[in-house]
Design a protein around this motif. Structure first.
Motif, PDB file in Angstrom:
ATOM      1  N   LYS A  34       7.392  -6.681  -4.491  1.00  8.75           N
ATOM      2  CA  LYS A  34       7.629  -5.632  -5.488  1.00  8.75           C
ATOM      3  C   LYS A  34       6.350  -4.835  -5.721  1.00  8.75           C
ATOM      4  O   LYS A  34       5.268  -5.389  -5.837  1.00  8.75           O
ATOM      5  CB  LYS A  34       8.090  -6.244  -6.805  1.00  8.75           C
ATOM      6  N   ILE A  35       6.506  -3.516  -5.793  1.00  7.95           N
ATOM      7  CA  ILE A  35       5.386  -2.633  -6.086  1.00  7.95           C
ATOM      8  C   ILE A  35       5.585  -2.104  -7.503  1.00  7.95           C
ATOM      9  O   ILE A  35       6.649  -1.598  -7.837  1.00  7.95           O
ATOM     10  CB  ILE A  35       5.307  -1.466  -5.073  1.00  7.95           C
ATOM     11  N   THR A  49      -3.543  -1.930  -5.113  1.00 11.57           N
ATOM     12  CA  THR A  49      -3.520  -1.366  -3.776  1.00 11.57           C
ATOM     13  C   THR A  49      -3.341   0.147  -3.867  1.00 11.57           C
ATOM     14  O   THR A  49      -3.008   0.683  -4.920  1.00 11.57           O
ATOM     15  CB  THR A  49      -2.387  -2.000  -2.929  1.00 11.57           C
ATOM     16  N   TYR A  51      -1.253   3.379  -2.429  1.00  8.93           N
ATOM     17  CA  TYR A  51       0.019   3.674  -1.783  1.00  8.93           C
ATOM     18  C   TYR A  51       0.246   5.172  -1.842  1.00  8.93           C
ATOM     19  O   TYR A  51       0.451   5.729  -2.910  1.00  8.93           O
ATOM     20  CB  TYR A  51       1.137   2.908  -2.497  1.00  8.93           C
ATOM     21  N   ARG A  58       0.810  -4.774  -6.637  1.00  2.00           N
ATOM     22  CA  ARG A  58       1.814  -5.522  -5.877  1.00  2.00           C
ATOM     23  C   ARG A  58       1.903  -6.927  -6.449  1.00  2.00           C
ATOM     24  O   ARG A  58       0.898  -7.600  -6.632  1.00  2.00           O
ATOM     25  CB  ARG A  58       1.435  -5.584  -4.417  1.00  2.00           C
TER      26      ARG A  58
END
Length: 64
Positions: A34-35, A49, A51, A58
């Motif tokens: 899952k983000i 992170t 993206y 994350r």
């Protein structure tokens, strides 16, 4: 609560039937990480992170 329990059992049964039907025709189920757009409120371990140029987080657990 009995009503909530019944609803969850029905939802679980429908999900199981759906997964079985898709499996029978050759689909493979995946469970993706899952983000999140921010830090987790539920205490899940997350790591930061990038993206598409945005800072996201994350989840490291696979429990939903």
């Amino acid at each position: 609560m009995p009503a909530n329990n019944a609803i969850m059992r029905i939802k679980g049964g429908i999900s199981l039937l759906f997964r079985e039907a898709l499996s029978l025709v050759g689909f493979t189920e995946i469970v993706s990480p899952k983000i999140l757009s921010g830090q987790s409120e539920g205490g899940s371990d997350v790591f930061q992170t990038s993206y598409f140029g945005k800072v996201l987080f994350r989840k490291t657990s696979f429990n939903g």
